[in-house]
Structure formats: structure tokens, C-alpha cells
Design a protein around this motif. Structure first.
Motif, PDB file in Angstrom:
ATOM      1  N   TYR A 105      56.109  10.432  58.943  1.00 55.88           N
ATOM      2  CA  TYR A 105      56.617  11.519  58.105  1.00 55.88           C
ATOM      3  C   TYR A 105      57.119  10.936  56.783  1.00 55.88           C
ATOM      4  O   TYR A 105      57.483   9.772  56.691  1.00 55.88           O
ATOM      5  CB  TYR A 105      57.805  12.221  58.777  1.00 55.88           C
ATOM      6  CG  TYR A 105      57.471  12.958  60.052  1.00 55.88           C
ATOM      7  CD1 TYR A 105      57.412  12.297  61.272  1.00 55.88           C
ATOM      8  CD2 TYR A 105      57.258  14.334  60.043  1.00 55.88           C
ATOM      9  CE1 TYR A 105      57.129  12.978  62.443  1.00 55.88           C
ATOM     10  CE2 TYR A 105      56.979  15.027  61.211  1.00 55.88           C
ATOM     11  CZ  TYR A 105      56.913  14.337  62.405  1.00 55.88           C
ATOM     12  OH  TYR A 105      56.650  15.011  63.569  1.00 55.88           O
TER      13      TYR A 105
ATOM     14  N   GLN B 165      59.966  12.072  53.705  1.00 53.48           N
ATOM     15  CA  GLN B 165      61.062  12.998  53.417  1.00 53.48           C
ATOM     16  C   GLN B 165      61.610  12.708  52.033  1.00 53.48           C
ATOM     17  O   GLN B 165      62.089  11.603  51.774  1.00 53.48           O
ATOM     18  CB  GLN B 165      62.168  12.875  54.468  1.00 53.48           C
ATOM     19  CG  GLN B 165      63.271  13.912  54.315  1.00 53.48           C
ATOM     20  CD  GLN B 165      64.316  13.815  55.412  1.00 53.48           C
ATOM     21  OE1 GLN B 165      64.628  12.719  55.886  1.00 53.48           O
ATOM     22  NE2 GLN B 165      64.877  14.948  55.822  1.00 53.48           N
TER      23      GLN B 165
ATOM     24  N   LEU C  14      61.330  17.023  56.750  1.00 49.02           N
ATOM     25  CA  LEU C  14      60.301  16.033  57.019  1.00 49.02           C
ATOM     26  C   LEU C  14      58.914  16.670  56.895  1.00 49.02           C
ATOM     27  O   LEU C  14      58.680  17.763  57.412  1.00 49.02           O
ATOM     28  CB  LEU C  14      60.449  15.475  58.439  1.00 49.02           C
ATOM     29  CG  LEU C  14      61.563  14.473  58.679  1.00 49.02           C
ATOM     30  CD1 LEU C  14      62.922  15.146  58.711  1.00 49.02           C
ATOM     31  CD2 LEU C  14      61.334  13.715  59.980  1.00 49.02           C
TER      32      LEU C  14
ATOM     33  N   PHE D 182      61.496   8.488  51.565  1.00 49.71           N
ATOM     34  CA  PHE D 182      62.022   8.020  52.847  1.00 49.71           C
ATOM     35  C   PHE D 182      60.914   8.236  53.866  1.00 49.71           C
ATOM     36  O   PHE D 182      60.470   9.363  54.075  1.00 49.71           O
ATOM     37  CB  PHE D 182      63.276   8.840  53.187  1.00 49.71           C
ATOM     38  CG  PHE D 182      64.123   8.297  54.299  1.00 49.71           C
ATOM     39  CD1 PHE D 182      64.558   9.115  55.328  1.00 49.71           C
ATOM     40  CD2 PHE D 182      64.523   6.974  54.308  1.00 49.71           C
ATOM     41  CE1 PHE D 182      65.366   8.628  56.357  1.00 49.71           C
ATOM     42  CE2 PHE D 182      65.329   6.465  55.324  1.00 49.71           C
ATOM     43  CZ  PHE D 182      65.751   7.305  56.348  1.00 49.71           C
TER      44      PHE D 182
ATOM     45  N   ILE E  77      59.567   7.975  57.721  1.00 48.65           N
ATOM     46  CA  ILE E  77      60.116   7.967  59.075  1.00 48.65           C
ATOM     47  C   ILE E  77      58.975   8.076  60.080  1.00 48.65           C
ATOM     48  O   ILE E  77      58.041   8.865  59.876  1.00 48.65           O
ATOM     49  CB  ILE E  77      61.077   9.148  59.312  1.00 48.65           C
ATOM     50  CG1 ILE E  77      62.091   9.264  58.172  1.00 48.65           C
ATOM     51  CG2 ILE E  77      61.802   9.006  60.642  1.00 48.65           C
ATOM     52  CD1 ILE E  77      62.969  10.490  58.275  1.00 48.65           C
TER      53      ILE E  77
ATOM     54  N   TYR F 254      61.186  10.867  69.692  1.00 53.57           N
ATOM     55  CA  TYR F 254      62.273  10.075  69.143  1.00 53.57           C
ATOM     56  C   TYR F 254      61.862   9.479  67.800  1.00 53.57           C
ATOM     57  O   TYR F 254      60.719   9.067  67.617  1.00 53.57           O
ATOM     58  CB  TYR F 254      62.668   8.977  70.138  1.00 53.57           C
ATOM     59  CG  TYR F 254      63.296   9.548  71.380  1.00 53.57           C
ATOM     60  CD1 TYR F 254      62.506   9.929  72.470  1.00 53.57           C
ATOM     61  CD2 TYR F 254      64.665   9.772  71.446  1.00 53.57           C
ATOM     62  CE1 TYR F 254      63.082  10.499  73.595  1.00 53.57           C
ATOM     63  CE2 TYR F 254      65.245  10.331  72.582  1.00 53.57           C
ATOM     64  CZ  TYR F 254      64.445  10.697  73.633  1.00 53.57           C
ATOM     65  OH  TYR F 254      65.021  11.272  74.743  1.00 53.57           O
ATOM     66  N   PHE F 255      62.819   9.463  66.898  1.00 52.46           N
ATOM     67  CA  PHE F 255      62.552   9.023  65.542  1.00 52.46           C
ATOM     68  C   PHE F 255      63.130   7.641  65.272  1.00 52.46           C
ATOM     69  O   PHE F 255      64.161   7.260  65.823  1.00 52.46           O
ATOM     70  CB  PHE F 255      63.136  10.013  64.536  1.00 52.46           C
ATOM     71  CG  PHE F 255      62.323  11.267  64.412  1.00 52.46           C
ATOM     72  CD1 PHE F 255      62.431  12.269  65.361  1.00 52.46           C
ATOM     73  CD2 PHE F 255      61.434  11.428  63.365  1.00 52.46           C
ATOM     74  CE1 PHE F 255      61.664  13.421  65.263  1.00 52.46           C
ATOM     75  CE2 PHE F 255      60.668  12.580  63.255  1.00 52.46           C
ATOM     76  CZ  PHE F 255      60.781  13.577  64.204  1.00 52.46           C
ATOM     77  N   GLY F 256      62.447   6.919  64.399  1.00 50.51           N
ATOM     78  CA  GLY F 256      62.999   5.672  63.907  1.00 50.51           C
ATOM     79  C   GLY F 256      64.082   5.955  62.873  1.00 50.51           C
ATOM     80  O   GLY F 256      64.271   7.096  62.454  1.00 50.51           O
ATOM     81  N   PRO F 257      64.782   4.915  62.441  1.00 51.89           N
ATOM     82  CA  PRO F 257      65.873   5.090  61.481  1.00 51.89           C
ATOM     83  C   PRO F 257      65.399   5.328  60.060  1.00 51.89           C
ATOM     84  O   PRO F 257      66.202   5.634  59.184  1.00 51.89           O
ATOM     85  CB  PRO F 257      66.639   3.770  61.586  1.00 51.89           C
ATOM     86  CG  PRO F 257      65.621   2.791  62.035  1.00 51.89           C
ATOM     87  CD  PRO F 257      64.675   3.542  62.915  1.00 51.89           C
ATOM     88  N   GLY F 258      64.100   5.174  59.809  1.00 48.43           N
ATOM     89  CA  GLY F 258      63.574   5.434  58.483  1.00 48.43           C
ATOM     90  C   GLY F 258      63.492   4.198  57.604  1.00 48.43           C
ATOM     91  O   GLY F 258      64.213   3.211  57.814  1.00 48.43           O
TER      92      GLY F 258
ATOM     93  N   ARG G 292      63.423   3.316  53.466  1.00 46.53           N
ATOM     94  CA  ARG G 292      63.542   3.847  52.103  1.00 46.53           C
ATOM     95  C   ARG G 292      62.705   2.971  51.187  1.00 46.53           C
ATOM     96  O   ARG G 292      62.953   1.769  51.054  1.00 46.53           O
ATOM     97  CB  ARG G 292      64.996   3.865  51.672  1.00 46.53           C
ATOM     98  CG  ARG G 292      65.242   4.573  50.341  1.00 46.53           C
ATOM     99  CD  ARG G 292      66.589   5.269  50.324  1.00 46.53           C
ATOM    100  NE  ARG G 292      67.690   4.374  50.619  1.00 46.53           N
ATOM    101  CZ  ARG G 292      68.516   3.892  49.697  1.00 46.53           C
ATOM    102  NH1 ARG G 292      68.328   4.202  48.431  1.00 46.53           N
ATOM    103  NH2 ARG G 292      69.505   3.121  50.038  1.00 46.53           N
TER     104      ARG G 292
ATOM    105  N   GLY H 256      67.394   8.334  60.296  1.00 49.49           N
ATOM    106  CA  GLY H 256      66.375   9.092  60.987  1.00 49.49           C
ATOM    107  C   GLY H 256      66.986  10.204  61.820  1.00 49.49           C
ATOM    108  O   GLY H 256      68.154  10.152  62.192  1.00 49.49           O
ATOM    109  N   PRO H 257      66.229  11.258  62.104  1.00 47.54           N
ATOM    110  CA  PRO H 257      66.741  12.355  62.937  1.00 47.54           C
ATOM    111  C   PRO H 257      67.039  11.889  64.354  1.00 47.54           C
ATOM    112  O   PRO H 257      66.317  11.073  64.915  1.00 47.54           O
ATOM    113  CB  PRO H 257      65.588  13.366  62.930  1.00 47.54           C
ATOM    114  CG  PRO H 257      64.746  13.006  61.754  1.00 47.54           C
ATOM    115  CD  PRO H 257      64.872  11.529  61.621  1.00 47.54           C
TER     116      PRO H 257
END
Lengths: 114, 110
Positions: A36, A38, A44, A91, A93, A104-108, A110, B43-44
Motif C-alpha cells: 500500500y 499512504q 491506504l 509512506f 506499507i 497484519y500490517f508492517g510498521p511502514g 517512509r 502501520g495500522p
């Protein structure tokens, strides 16, 4: 819950260079992962679906030659932003569904392109 | 018309209040409904996951789904300043591909 990691968490690169972002599922296997993008204060937007052992599926409007996705193993997917430009700053993700299909998502990551 | 509609807020409530967050959707194919919490530049984080109409409770959080009205809600009881974040609703059909709402920014004040 399951854990998804991303690396790096923040990267700055010069315009025209390429950047690779890694997404790992740490305690489960994922045949599918999602990428994704963002922008600030926006939701997202799905870019592509990464499939282990086969080509990624890109959403409409996403350039597959610019955003290269490789799902190398059941726990690793990579997104490479090629010939990055300032408008690619965002960002990024990733996410992965576990065996219960809970995602479940990763922390992203930047990305800033100068 | 967007597939998923969510009021972006911001929503400001005093500590201890009950918070109600809502989303509406238009795609009848959506079968799975989720609420995520996202702190700034993170992240979400999955809060609630449900696939049937009715209520699901987990601690201070209650998720409510009304498929006949295509309407989902998240209630937060005894809200805390640490609940201040953006709350995203998400939904999917059968292929794990999520469609997100725009997110509602919540601020819980002391």
C-alpha cells in the motif's frame, strides 16, 4: 497477533535512483502479501498484490515497471521503486494475512526522494 | 460514490466518553469487516475482525455490523488519551484484498 516487519523504516534517496523495501512475516508464512501507499492525512491505497512464486498483480494506474515486486519466499516480499522521483515520496506499507485470513500490517517505510 | 464511506473527523471527545465510529459501504460482496488503529507515521494495528452481522466485544472495544443496512460501527468505552489516533475501517470479499475507509481522526482530551 502475527508480526510483520519492514526494512528500512525511513529512507532518503536522490531522484533517479532505485530503492528497495523489504516486508517480512516473522512468525507465519504468507503466500500473498499486499503493498500500500499512504499520502499524508489520506487512507491506504492498494498498489499491488504480491504472490509467492508468481508475478504480482498491480492495481489500475500503478506502473509495474516502476514498482517492481518480488515475492522471493513465503516470508519475504520486496518492493523496488525504480528511478524514483519526488512525487514517489510517500509512506509505503505492506500487509500479510495469517492462516485465519486476519491481515497484519508492517510498521511502514517512509520514502523521501530529493 | 466510494465503495466505503467514513467521516474523516476530526472527532474530539473528553476522557472517559464513549466513542462511536462508523462506516457505510455499497458493495454487497464485502463479507469481512475490520477496524484498524493507526498512530501517526506507524502501520495500522488490527483492533477488531468480524464476518457476521451483530456485535463483537473485546475489552473496551465493540464492533457492530449490520449487513442489511451496509453499516458498521466501532464503539470505544471509557476512552483514554492513548486512544487518540486515526481509526480505519476496512472490508473485503473473499480474496483478502482490503478496501479502506478514509479514516477518522480521534482526539481524546484530558
Amino acid at each position: 497477533g502475527a508480526v510483520v516487519s519492514q526494512h528500512p523504516s525511513w529512507v532518503i534517496c536522490k531522484s533517479g535512483t532505485s530503492v528497495k523495501i523489504e516486508c517480512r512475516s516473522l512468525d507465519f508464512q504468507a503466500t500473498t502479501m499486499f503493498w500500500y501507499r499512504q499520502f499524508p492525512k489520506q487512507s491506504l491505497m492498494l498498489m499491488a498484490t504480491s504472490n509467492e512464486g508468481s508475478k504480482a498483480t498491480y492495481e489500475q494506474g500503478v506502473e509495474k515497471d516502476k514498482f517492481l515486486i518480488n515475492h522471493a519466499s513465503l516470508t519475504l516480499s520486496t518492493l523496488t521503486v525504480t528511478s524514483a522521483h519526488p512525487e514517489d515520496s510517500s509512506f509505503y506499507i505492506c500487509s500479510a494475512p495469517d492462516r485465519n485470513d486476519e491481515q497484519y500490517f508492517g510498521p511502514g517505510t517512509r520514502l523521501t526522494v530529493t | 460514490q466510494k465503495e466505503v464511506e467514513q467521516d474523516p473527523g476530526p472527532l474530539s471527545v473528553p476522557e472517559g466518553a464513549i466513542v462511536s465510529l462508523n462506516c457505510t459501504y455499497s458493495n454487497s460482496a464485502f463479507q469481512y469487516f475490520m477496524w484498524y488503529r493507526q498512530y501517526s507515521r506507524k502501520g495500522p494495528e488490527l483492533l477488531m475482525y468480524t464476518y457476521s452481522s451483530g456485535n463483537k466485544e473485546d475489552g473496551r472495544f465493540t464492533a457492530q455490523v449490520d449487513k442489511s443496512s451496509k453499516y458498521i460501527s466501532l464503539f470505544i468505552r471509557d476512552s483514554q488519551p492513548s486512544d487518540s489516533a486515526t481509526y480505519l475501517c476496512a472490508m473485503s470479499g473473499t480474496a483478502s484484498k482490503l478496501t479502506f475507509g478514509t479514516g477518522t481522526r480521534l482526539q481524546v482530551t484530558l
